[in-house]
Enzyme design. Structure first.
Site, mmCIF file in Angstrom:
data_model
loop_
_atom_site.group_PDB
_atom_site.id
_atom_site.type_symbol
_atom_site.label_atom_id
_atom_site.label_comp_id
_atom_site.label_asym_id
_atom_site.label_seq_id
_atom_site.Cartn_x
_atom_site.Cartn_y
_atom_site.Cartn_z
ATOM 1 N N ASP A 286 51.963 44.926 36.956
ATOM 2 C CA ASP A 286 50.832 44.700 36.055
ATOM 3 C C ASP A 286 51.315 44.126 34.704
ATOM 4 O O ASP A 286 52.079 44.770 33.990
ATOM 5 C CB ASP A 286 50.118 46.052 35.865
ATOM 6 C CG ASP A 286 48.732 45.905 35.301
ATOM 7 O OD1 ASP A 286 48.392 44.812 34.805
ATOM 8 O OD2 ASP A 286 47.979 46.897 35.337
ATOM 9 N N GLU A 323 47.767 40.278 37.189
ATOM 10 C CA GLU A 323 47.875 39.500 35.953
ATOM 11 C C GLU A 323 46.534 38.876 35.607
ATOM 12 O O GLU A 323 46.486 37.897 34.887
ATOM 13 C CB GLU A 323 48.988 38.454 36.037
ATOM 14 C CG GLU A 323 49.211 37.911 37.416
ATOM 15 C CD GLU A 323 47.926 37.574 38.136
ATOM 16 O OE1 GLU A 323 47.632 38.212 39.170
ATOM 17 O OE2 GLU A 323 47.180 36.705 37.680
ATOM 18 N N GLY A 325 44.395 37.021 36.842
ATOM 19 C CA GLY A 325 44.048 35.621 37.107
ATOM 20 C C GLY A 325 44.568 34.653 36.059
ATOM 21 O O GLY A 325 44.159 33.490 36.009
ATOM 22 N N ASP A 346 39.563 43.710 35.430
ATOM 23 C CA ASP A 346 39.312 44.915 36.232
ATOM 24 C C ASP A 346 37.865 45.057 36.699
ATOM 25 O O ASP A 346 36.924 44.838 35.922
ATOM 26 C CB ASP A 346 39.641 46.162 35.410
ATOM 27 C CG ASP A 346 41.111 46.268 35.084
ATOM 28 O OD1 ASP A 346 41.820 45.248 35.190
ATOM 29 O OD2 ASP A 346 41.536 47.369 34.710
HETATM 30 C C1 GLA Z 1 45.211 47.477 34.443
HETATM 31 C C2 GLA Z 1 44.975 47.068 35.888
HETATM 32 C C3 GLA Z 1 44.247 48.186 36.608
HETATM 33 C C4 GLA Z 1 45.056 49.459 36.526
HETATM 34 C C5 GLA Z 1 45.344 49.810 35.075
HETATM 35 C C6 GLA Z 1 46.325 50.962 34.965
HETATM 36 O O1 GLA Z 1 44.024 47.584 33.728
HETATM 37 O O2 GLA Z 1 44.244 45.872 35.949
HETATM 38 O O3 GLA Z 1 44.019 47.830 37.961
HETATM 39 O O4 GLA Z 1 46.258 49.288 37.242
HETATM 40 O O5 GLA Z 1 45.922 48.714 34.396
HETATM 41 O O6 GLA Z 1 46.677 51.242 33.663
#
Ligand code: GLA
Length: 524
Positions: A286, A323, A325, A346
């Protein structure tokens, strides 16, 4: 409390607002604080009411880990300006600073606000995440500590040979959408048990993926160790493997994950080896705090670094790029060894979020195929924020999109309807079709969208979606999906053959609903 999620709303346009001086509650003055800013000399003790300088507040997470948030503030008379580095993961401009009683209050472009109350040499800080508070005492630190570390030079671009994993979109469960930072060893074991007990494992849900908040600190040799919620990762992996399932973990290419935990920055090879030694089968990587260090144009090289480390780890590990997109990841994700990549920010457990994401994936379709998938984010089915009709649409759409199917609910407390949705064999078969062709919309007509995808057996999967607020009649012309002659049609939610049709098919589709069909040429 759910952790910070995504970098969705980072708009770093600076505005400054005036701050009432602490000692008086007089006029608010608005002026540009970027002029005449002073640098603070650490040794030169300021009045507690002059906030200029860098501050750090450590918040204990209840899992043995303490996560620092930093403020870099500039106070010029009555004007306050500055940034907050939320959990050392993202730097945001402070917004609307003002005084309330003896507290200085400000927000950010994320829905997080801060209250600072001078307390001797320190500042007593209350952080309001909208769904929970954190409190602590901030102390002065050097600005160098508050700023991101220097960037480590990146490798030249060179394709990484992938592991050959994920020939069909990965299926399983991920802890984040339901459990957030509460995830622990027993929750993960219980999820593994539930996949077996519910029968979902036998339908292909095999990955048990631990998302953020499992990480501890590094040992003396620099090896990552889990926090105290995960006493023994190897034993946990064994437990999962003994049940015929696979285990995933999560990290970041930056120094910190999105939740502020230890990332893999500068430790990529070591971490990949550690994961392999535990028996890890999947990693979600991430971007998070890497954005404090690298620009979007460096994303590919950053992700390549871990791709190479995984390739050298001696274990086939599914590589999930998270990431949001950025940097057209679909164009190079496969070249860094990626098996799937997020195409956006998200998902939230509501119709607006799910439908906005799900119905905007068209442009990425050409980039999906066996071993490399677009990831519109994990499933929210069963988390309570949508109706079962909407969850059926969510699941159908994700299957049409050849998306990874990572359940994000509490598998030990799911309704019969939730299990029926996640466990619909015929719909899963669309997602898992070996041809791996992501559906595209062939009709977009107001609230009606018809998606179609080719299947390996020469038939087509067709989804009639109604995004509107009332039931609608939807007509599928066979010319829309480029088929001629009689077609046998089966409804994949009713599990029913509907008969043979010559040139079109009409169905009533409920509001926010779907009719999902398999259209098979009738070759009698
Ligand atoms: C980001 C990701 C999520 C999750 C959170 C965890 O926001 O996009 O899917 O993994 O981090 O902190």
């Amino acid at each position: 409390m759910r952790q910070i999620s995504s970098f969705a709303l980072i708009i770093l346009l600076g505005t400054t607002m005036a701050l009432n001086p602490l000692e008086s509650k007089s006029n608010i003055v608005i002026r540009n604080s970027h002029k005449n800013t002073q640098r603070i000399d650490e040794d030169n003790k300021k009045q507690p009411t002059d906030l200029t300088g860098a501050w750090r507040v450590d918040i204990a997470q209840g899992d043995g880990i303490v996560i620092p948030t930093y403020f870099i503030l500039r106070q010029n008379g009555t004007v306050l300006d500055g940034t907050v580095s939320i959990k050392s993961t993202v730097d945001l401009q402070i917004r609307n600073p003002h005084q309330e009683g003896n507290e200085i209050v400000f927000g950010t472009d994320w829905n997080i606000s801060y209250r600072l109350r001078p307390e001797g040499e320190n500042l007593y800080v209350t952080i309001d995440y909208g769904n929970g508070l954190e409190k602590g005492s901030a102390f002065r630190v050097s600005e160098a500590e508050a700023r991101p570390p220097k960037s480590i030079p990146l490798p030249a671009l060179k394709n990484v040979k992938g592991s050959g994993a994920a020939q069909t979109p990965p299926m399983g469960w991920n802890s984040w959408n339901h459990f957030g930072n509460r995830v622990d060893d027993s929750i993960v074991r219980a999820a593994a048990d539930a996949l077996l007990k519910s029968g979902l494992a036998s339908l292909g849900y095999v990955y048990i993926n631990i998302d953020d908040c499992w990480e501890g600190e590094r040992d003396a040799r620099g090896n990552i160790v889990p926090n105290k919620k995960f006493p023994n990762m190897k034993a946990l992996a064994d437990y999962v493997h003994e049940r015929g399932l696979k285990l995933g973990v999560y990290s970041s290419p930056g120094p910190r994950t999105c939740g502020g935990y230890e990332g893999s920055y500068g430790h990529e090879d070591r971490d990949a080896k550690t994961y392999a030694s535990w028996g890890i089968d999947y990693i979600k990587y991430d971007w998070c705090s890497a954005q404090r260090i690298y620009s979007n144009s460096q994303l590919q090289a950053v992700y390549q670094k871990m791709g190479r480390a995984l390739a050298k780890s001696g274990r086939p590990i599914v590589y999930s790029l998270c990431e949001y997109g950025l940097a057209d990841v679909w164009k190079w994700g496969q070249q860094v060894g990626g098996n799937l990549w997020r195409t956006g920010y998200d998902i939230q457990d509501n119709w607006q979020s799910m439908s906005r994401i799900g119905f905007s994936q068209d442009a990425y379709a050409p980039y999906a195929g066996p071993g490399h998938w677009n990831d519109p984010d994990m499933l929210e089915v069963g988390n309570g924020g949508m109706t079962n009709t909407e969850y059926r649409t969510h699941f159908s759409l994700w299957c049409m999109l050849a998306a990874p199917l990572l359940a994000g609910n509490d598998l030990n407390n799911m309704s019969a309807e939730t299990l029926e949705i996640l466990g619909n064999k015929e719909v899963i078969a669309i997602d898992q079709d070996p041809l791996g062709k992501q559906a595209v919309p062939v009709v977009k007509n107001g609230d009606i969208q018809i998606f179609a995808r080719d299947l390996e057996d020469g038939s087509k999967a067709v989804g009639l979606f109604n995004l509107g607020t009332t039931t609608a009649k939807v007509n599928l012309n066979f010319s829309d999906i480029k088929v001629n002659g009689e077609q046998k049609i089966r409804d994949l939610w009713l599990h029913k053959d509907l008969g043979e049709f010559k040139s079109n098919f009409e169905a009533e589709v409920s509001s926010h609903g779907v009719v999902l069909l398999k259209v098979v040429p009738d070759v009698r």
